[in-house]
Design a protein around this motif. Sequence first.
Motif, PDB file in Angstrom:
ATOM      1  N   ASP A  26       0.814  -1.217   0.000  1.00  0.00           N
ATOM      2  CA  ASP A  26       0.000   0.000   0.000  1.00  0.00           C
ATOM      3  C   ASP A  26       0.851   1.271   0.000  1.00  0.00           C
ATOM      4  OD1 ASP A  26       0.966  -0.427   2.620  1.00  0.00           O
ATOM      5  OD2 ASP A  26      -0.643   0.797   3.458  1.00  0.00           O
ATOM      6  N   ASN A  74      -7.641   9.725   0.882  1.00  0.00           N
ATOM      7  CA  ASN A  74      -8.381   8.522   0.495  1.00  0.00           C
ATOM      8  C   ASN A  74      -7.921   7.263   1.217  1.00  0.00           C
ATOM      9  OD1 ASN A  74     -10.444   8.816  -1.900  1.00  0.00           O
ATOM     10  ND2 ASN A  74      -8.836  10.340  -2.235  1.00  0.00           N
ATOM     11  N   GLY A  75      -7.083   7.406   2.216  1.00  0.00           N
ATOM     12  CA  GLY A  75      -6.713   6.253   3.034  1.00  0.00           C
ATOM     13  C   GLY A  75      -5.274   5.824   2.927  1.00  0.00           C
ATOM     14  N   ARG A  77      -1.383   5.661   3.714  1.00  0.00           N
ATOM     15  CA  ARG A  77      -0.694   5.827   4.998  1.00  0.00           C
ATOM     16  C   ARG A  77       0.771   6.210   4.857  1.00  0.00           C
ATOM     17  NH1 ARG A  77      -0.890   0.629   8.190  1.00  0.00           N
ATOM     18  NH2 ARG A  77      -0.580  -0.300   6.130  1.00  0.00           N
ATOM     19  N   ARG A 321      -6.240   2.082   0.534  1.00  0.00           N
ATOM     20  CA  ARG A 321      -7.310   1.863   1.519  1.00  0.00           C
ATOM     21  C   ARG A 321      -7.892   0.466   1.379  1.00  0.00           C
ATOM     22  NH1 ARG A 321     -11.272   5.713   0.011  1.00  0.00           N
ATOM     23  NH2 ARG A 321     -12.608   4.128  -0.966  1.00  0.00           N
ATOM     24  N   GLU A 325      -8.092  -2.876   3.888  1.00  0.00           N
ATOM     25  CA  GLU A 325      -9.391  -3.427   4.264  1.00  0.00           C
ATOM     26  C   GLU A 325      -9.596  -4.857   3.766  1.00  0.00           C
ATOM     27  OE1 GLU A 325     -11.789   0.870   4.127  1.00  0.00           O
ATOM     28  OE2 GLU A 325     -12.179  -0.692   2.632  1.00  0.00           O
TER      29      GLU A 325
END
Length: 497
Positions: A26, A74-75, A77, A321, A325
């Motif tokens: 990510d 938008n998520g 990190r 994101r 998830e």
Amino acid sequence: MTSDLLPGVTLTFVPHGSDEEPLRTDVAAFIGRFRRGPMDTPVRVESWNDVLGAFGPPDGPSATPYAVRGFFENGGRTAWVLRVAGPAGTASAPWTVGRAGGFSAERYRAVASSPGAWANGARVTIRYRSSTVAGPPTVGVRVMVPGEPPETFPGLPPGEVVDRLAASRLIRLVPDGTAPPPGEPGPISRSWELTLGGGTDTPPGRDAYADAVTRQAELPEPALLALPDLGTDLTGGTHTELVLELLRTVHPLADRLVVLDVPPTLTSVDAAVAWAGSFTAAGDHELLATAAVYHPPLRTPDGRGTRTVPASGHVLGVIARLDAERGAHHTPANAVILEAVDLAVAFPEPQQVRLFDAGINLVRCTRGRGLMVWGGRTLSTDPRTRHIAHRRLTHLLVRAIRRVASPLVFDVNSPELRLTLVRALTSVLLSAFRAGALAGARPEQAFRVVCDDTNNPPEQDPARVVCEIDVAPAAPMEFIRLRLVLGQDRGLEVIEA
């Protein structure tokens, strides 16, 4: 990060950070233009505030700062940021100390912390006192740059002012001369007011982008890559050549996805389709499997209204994101985009179909749900490599294999080493199977690891070990075949067969 709370008080926050983790899928890398900041060193950031501290607020026509903000909103990190620029001048101003005592030089030059026109007009106020209640002389420095929070450095020993100002985000102090000669005592107090000038900017060219492409390839952590300003800075054949060079650099790594934007100069559907076709015409499906395109651009808030921003940064945030998830093996589609208020252009359905057929993923505005990522395909037209979820699962497996096998590179080829490899790789693949990333009702239907005499015959070089890994992703159903080669002469190599 430095923050001014009260006059004469400077509070420095040291981010706790986190250790780099090459296995993560990510983490994004952004290559593009920024107001200021280092141009030779990639910077790891974990929030939008980190970006503001290292590169300053969004300014001018650059799209990359807004794309990075969209990533975090938008998520996302963690990201790596590489600033690119053409030949640039660094703003500066001379400072003559005169008879003030305690300094290590009689002349200095206040220099902006990075090249560019951003520091033109910056004011540096310096106040000197020959004695205080504590006794020794002190210097106070205040730095004010248009568009930036001011910085204050109070009570500095004159002889340490150069080292202390190294903590500034905005300026550096460079000695320009020898130490002042001993003489009569100077004034009790004195002030200087410096104004920086001479900073210049030029747009980055092909060489600047090519260097940044090489630098990002040396970073093990990023699994996603975007170049939001590329379509503005490079056009025509130069743009196409740089994209292909980027894909040739990324493809052998087998561990990251490039998200491209249609150049903003290509405003019609015909032009966008022809641009995508310029890549697919070569027919190198493996190379094109490393890239995906999202279109159209987005309208995002900028504090004074809205502005048009390429979609890549926001899409990378959505991918990051969903990665957290659901996992890397899920398709990044049918997901809501945040920190955007509209599409830059809305295409009627027949034009959407043409863009989709050309391999361009759409961002759509749907009633009741807002802006959404719609489509999860690479530029490849080969069914085996066209799905982003399929490619990102491969990237995850390659990263996991590297982490398992790298410590064993210098071990001697032996049955014990092969068994160790099989056990370690099986553990990685079992985790993927349990997470739902692989097909089959049982592990033996989902993957296979072979590392024995069939692919390591006795006559083979004893300093070389070969493992073959077959993996069946949950969707699509085609097998992925990876070949792992450990060689004491060339390290670790993971090849997608």
